[in-house]
Design a protein around this motif. Structure first.
Motif, PDB file in Angstrom:
ATOM      1  N   GLY A   1       0.819  -1.202   0.000  1.00  0.00           N
ATOM      2  CA  GLY A   1       0.000   0.000   0.000  1.00  0.00           C
ATOM      3  C   GLY A   1       0.856   1.257   0.000  1.00  0.00           C
ATOM      4  N   CYS A   2       0.192   2.405   0.006  1.00  0.00           N
ATOM      5  CA  CYS A   2       0.946   3.653  -0.065  1.00  0.00           C
ATOM      6  C   CYS A   2       0.135   4.801   0.542  1.00  0.00           C
ATOM      7  N   ASP A   3       0.848   5.669   1.281  1.00  0.00           N
ATOM      8  CA  ASP A   3       0.195   6.838   1.902  1.00  0.00           C
ATOM      9  C   ASP A   3       0.570   8.128   1.186  1.00  0.00           C
ATOM     10  N   LYS A   4       1.268   8.031   0.068  1.00  0.00           N
ATOM     11  CA  LYS A   4       1.838   9.244  -0.524  1.00  0.00           C
ATOM     12  C   LYS A   4       0.838  10.050  -1.362  1.00  0.00           C
ATOM     13  N   PHE A   5      -0.102   9.410  -1.979  1.00  0.00           N
ATOM     14  CA  PHE A   5      -1.106  10.100  -2.793  1.00  0.00           C
ATOM     15  C   PHE A   5      -0.493  11.059  -3.818  1.00  0.00           C
ATOM     16  N   CYS A   6       0.411  10.547  -4.624  1.00  0.00           N
ATOM     17  CA  CYS A   6       0.889  11.349  -5.753  1.00  0.00           C
ATOM     18  C   CYS A   6      -0.342  11.631  -6.625  1.00  0.00           C
ATOM     19  N   ALA A   7      -0.386  12.847  -7.185  1.00  0.00           N
ATOM     20  CA  ALA A   7      -1.638  13.312  -7.796  1.00  0.00           C
ATOM     21  C   ALA A   7      -2.131  12.426  -8.935  1.00  0.00           C
ATOM     22  N   TYR A   8      -1.215  11.712  -9.610  1.00  0.00           N
ATOM     23  CA  TYR A   8      -1.599  10.921 -10.789  1.00  0.00           C
ATOM     24  C   TYR A   8      -1.890   9.466 -10.447  1.00  0.00           C
ATOM     25  N   CYS A   9      -1.618   9.034  -9.216  1.00  0.00           N
ATOM     26  CA  CYS A   9      -1.460   7.600  -8.961  1.00  0.00           C
ATOM     27  C   CYS A   9      -2.654   6.929  -8.274  1.00  0.00           C
ATOM     28  N   VAL A  10      -3.025   5.786  -8.805  1.00  0.00           N
ATOM     29  CA  VAL A  10      -4.203   5.072  -8.335  1.00  0.00           C
ATOM     30  C   VAL A  10      -3.862   4.091  -7.197  1.00  0.00           C
ATOM     31  N   VAL A  11      -2.562   3.867  -6.975  1.00  0.00           N
ATOM     32  CA  VAL A  11      -2.145   2.823  -6.025  1.00  0.00           C
ATOM     33  C   VAL A  11      -2.736   2.974  -4.612  1.00  0.00           C
ATOM     34  N   PRO A  12      -2.773   4.184  -4.028  1.00  0.00           N
ATOM     35  CA  PRO A  12      -3.364   4.276  -2.680  1.00  0.00           C
ATOM     36  C   PRO A  12      -4.828   3.825  -2.650  1.00  0.00           C
ATOM     37  N   PHE A  13      -5.494   3.874  -3.812  1.00  0.00           N
ATOM     38  CA  PHE A  13      -6.895   3.435  -3.868  1.00  0.00           C
ATOM     39  C   PHE A  13      -7.002   1.943  -4.181  1.00  0.00           C
ATOM     40  N   GLY A  49       7.899  -3.386  -2.098  1.00  0.00           N
ATOM     41  CA  GLY A  49       6.872  -2.531  -1.487  1.00  0.00           C
ATOM     42  C   GLY A  49       6.699  -1.302  -2.351  1.00  0.00           C
ATOM     43  N   GLN A  50       5.583  -0.597  -2.208  1.00  0.00           N
ATOM     44  CA  GLN A  50       5.365   0.604  -3.022  1.00  0.00           C
ATOM     45  C   GLN A  50       6.313   1.727  -2.633  1.00  0.00           C
ATOM     46  N   ASN A  51       6.699   1.755  -1.361  1.00  0.00           N
ATOM     47  CA  ASN A  51       7.628   2.778  -0.894  1.00  0.00           C
ATOM     48  C   ASN A  51       8.455   2.172   0.240  1.00  0.00           C
ATOM     49  N   SER A  55      11.947   2.789  -4.188  1.00  0.00           N
ATOM     50  CA  SER A  55      12.335   3.834  -3.246  1.00  0.00           C
ATOM     51  C   SER A  55      11.638   5.133  -3.600  1.00  0.00           C
ATOM     52  N   HIS A  56      11.398   5.958  -2.601  1.00  0.00           N
ATOM     53  CA  HIS A  56      10.815   7.280  -2.849  1.00  0.00           C
ATOM     54  C   HIS A  56      11.862   8.340  -2.515  1.00  0.00           C
ATOM     55  N   PRO A  57      12.127   9.266  -3.444  1.00  0.00           N
ATOM     56  CA  PRO A  57      13.196  10.244  -3.214  1.00  0.00           C
ATOM     57  C   PRO A  57      13.038  11.028  -1.903  1.00  0.00           C
ATOM     58  N   ASN A  59       2.477  16.397  -6.414  1.00  0.00           N
ATOM     59  CA  ASN A  59       2.498  16.103  -4.971  1.00  0.00           C
ATOM     60  C   ASN A  59       3.588  15.106  -4.615  1.00  0.00           C
ATOM     61  N   ARG A  60       4.778  15.299  -5.175  1.00  0.00           N
ATOM     62  CA  ARG A  60       5.864  14.344  -4.936  1.00  0.00           C
ATOM     63  C   ARG A  60       6.656  14.649  -3.656  1.00  0.00           C
ATOM     64  N   GLY A  61       6.607  15.899  -3.191  1.00  0.00           N
ATOM     65  CA  GLY A  61       7.255  16.176  -1.904  1.00  0.00           C
ATOM     66  C   GLY A  61       8.758  16.395  -1.959  1.00  0.00           C
TER      67      GLY A  61
HETATM   68 FE1  SF4 Z   1       2.634   5.854  -3.855  1.00  0.00          FE
HETATM   69 FE2  SF4 Z   1       4.419   5.497  -5.813  1.00  0.00          FE
HETATM   70 FE3  SF4 Z   1       1.852   5.890  -6.403  1.00  0.00          FE
HETATM   71 FE4  SF4 Z   1       3.280   7.907  -5.429  1.00  0.00          FE
HETATM   72  S1  SF4 Z   1       3.649   6.856  -7.403  1.00  0.00           S
HETATM   73  S2  SF4 Z   1       1.212   7.321  -4.747  1.00  0.00           S
HETATM   74  S3  SF4 Z   1       4.663   6.847  -4.028  1.00  0.00           S
HETATM   75  S4  SF4 Z   1       2.692   4.167  -5.310  1.00  0.00           S
END
Ligand code: SF4
Ligand code: SAM
Length: 440
Positions: A158-170, A202-204, A238-240, A277-279
């Protein structure tokens, strides 16, 4: 009552990332434990499982067309067709409506129940797609692994990052970490069984934490690096923002952690990164790669890039090209932006025209091709340690493997070197692979 699937033969088709490949290996192991057997093709199976990926629209379209091709197989005998993975989790009931050939849908949080769900299934459609915060340990010993030498080991999901384009957290839900005890037991077991490489998944992965054990990702890496027999340790993704200097130093201090890192940049423009929203900023990313190269001069860095995110100007895109030149990646994965349901970016206008996205992707890939070719040429005349993963398609005496930097190496050998480490003299290269001869 224990699940009983004796007499059933199953076939799994996997789409998407290493996480999905690993899930399919787990699911196969679970079904075998319940008495089922594998089938070599969908036609010869009683249960067909389609493990799906929803990251891009294109991946979802591929799955739709695959399901369409399965439809006639429903008619010739009483087969069960099930959908697993991210599309299952996201589309749920809607999938039953669109694809009547589907009998059951099971999301990633319910794979541990799959065998008993199937053995109890009588009539009607079955849907199991909720999320919990608990980690479900699926017995690693029963996993049906593709390789005898290299193994995936999930450490978080899973992932808590919620990048604006990404469906993975859902599709994969919020972050949950596997307790460290289970991870270490699995790696120890793999080492005992002759595995030489582990890839932590893992996603991150950088945000891994076991609160009870008081350990973070760097701590986990240190523990794994002490396990005898494992010669190469890799981890993805990895997440930068979360890649700390402590993690970089842990890599540098432990030679069995590969000098290789996949660090998705997404865009070289700070303005775009903020919109995504990459941080982190462009400069912060470049500083991290400088730190990594300072500690490990031979490190192979790879990345993901999205072109045509809403609002991306020609100047933003130029900054991405410039970042590619500055870092000198060993490899990149590049994509045209596609809006995904429920994401923040799907609510803003997808304003970069398709032909501009296409053109930017070509320019980006052409530049990277030159960078890779120049980088690959520096290996000619050198001897690299290669993990041979199998025979190459080119025929007898030809093998294929990966270097420590995760580069594809095709080589000849007079001895069968499958599933071995082997030294290879590099004699030539293209932009996407190295070639050479085994130094026996
Ligand atoms: Fe998470 Fe990676 Fe998707 Fe960003 S791109 S929301 S870090 S899975
Ligand atoms: N967690 C990883 C990360 O942060 O990079 C993997 C995420 S995803 C499975 C892999 C890659 O797909 C991303 O890094 C991104 O480049 C790309 N991607 C994700 N969503 C996308 C979208 N909507 N359009 C185009 N590419 C996308």
């Amino acid at each position: 009552m224990p699940a009983n699937l004796e007499g059933y033969r199953f076939f799994i088709k996997t789409f998407g990332c290493q996480m999905n490949e690993n899930d399919s290996e787990h699911v196969a192991g679970l079904l075998i434990r319940a008495g089922a057997a594998t089938a070599p093709s969908p036609e010869e199976s009683d249960i067909i499982l389609v493990n799906t990926c929803a990251v891009r629209k294109k991946s979802e379209d591929k799955i739709d067309s695959f399901l369409g091709r399965l439809s006639p197989l429903k008619k010739d005998r009483d087969r069960l067709i099930g959908v697993l993975g991210c599309v299952a989790q996201l589309r749920r009931e809607d999938l039953f409506k669109k694809r009547p050939e589907i009998d059951f849908i099971v999301g990633p949080d319910h794979y541990h129940e799959l065998a008993s769900l199937l053995s109890q299934k009588r009539e009607g459609k079955l849907l199991k797609t909720s999320w919990s915060r608990a980690w479900h340990e699926i017995g690693s010993a029963e996993t049906l692994r593709e390789s005898r030498i290299s193994a995936y080991v999930p450490i978080m999901e899973g992932c808590d990052k919620f990048c604006a384009y990404c469906v993975v957290p859902f599709s994969r839900g919020r972050e949950k970490c596997r307790p460290m005890g289970g991870i270490l037991a699995e790696v120890l077991d793999l080492a005992k069984n002759g595995y030489k490489e582990v890839q932590l998944l893992g996603q991150n992965v950088n945000s891994y934490r076991d609160a009870k054990a008081g350990e973070d990702f760097a701590g986990l890496l240190k523990m794994i690096s002490r396990i005898e027999g494992i010669e190469w340790i890799r981890f993805i993704t990895s997440h930068p923002k979360d890649l700390s200097s402590e993690i970089a130093r842990t890599m540098a201090d432990n030679p069995n952690i590969c000098r290789q890192l996949h660090l998705p940049l997404q865009s070289g423009s700070t303005a775009m990164l903020a919109m995504m929203n990459r941080g982190y900023t462009r400069e912060e990313y470049l500083d991290k790669t400088t730190l990594l190269k300072g500690l490990m001069p031979d490190i192979a860095l790879s990345t993901d890039i999205i072109v045509g995110f809403p609002g991306e100007t020609e100047a933003d895109f130029e900054e991405t090209l410039d970042a590619l030149k500055k870092v000198g990646f060993a490899n990149i994965f590049s994509f045209r932006y596609s809006p995904r349901p429920r994401t923040a970016a799907s609510k803003i206008r997808d304003d970069v025209p398709l032909d501009v996205k296409r053109e930017r992707l070509i320019v980006l890939q052409e530049l990277q091709k030159d960078i890779q070719l120049a980088r690959n040429r520096t290996f000619i005349g050198k001897v690299l340690k290669v993990l041979c993963l199998g025979e190459s398609k080119k025929g007898a005496g030809r093998y294929s493997g990966r270097s420590e930097g995760f580069q594809v190496v095709n080589f000849s050998s007079t001895r069968d070197v499958r599933n071995c480490f082997i030294n290879v003299l590099i004699t030539g290269c293209g932009p996407y692979s190295l070639h050479g001869e085994a130094n026996l």
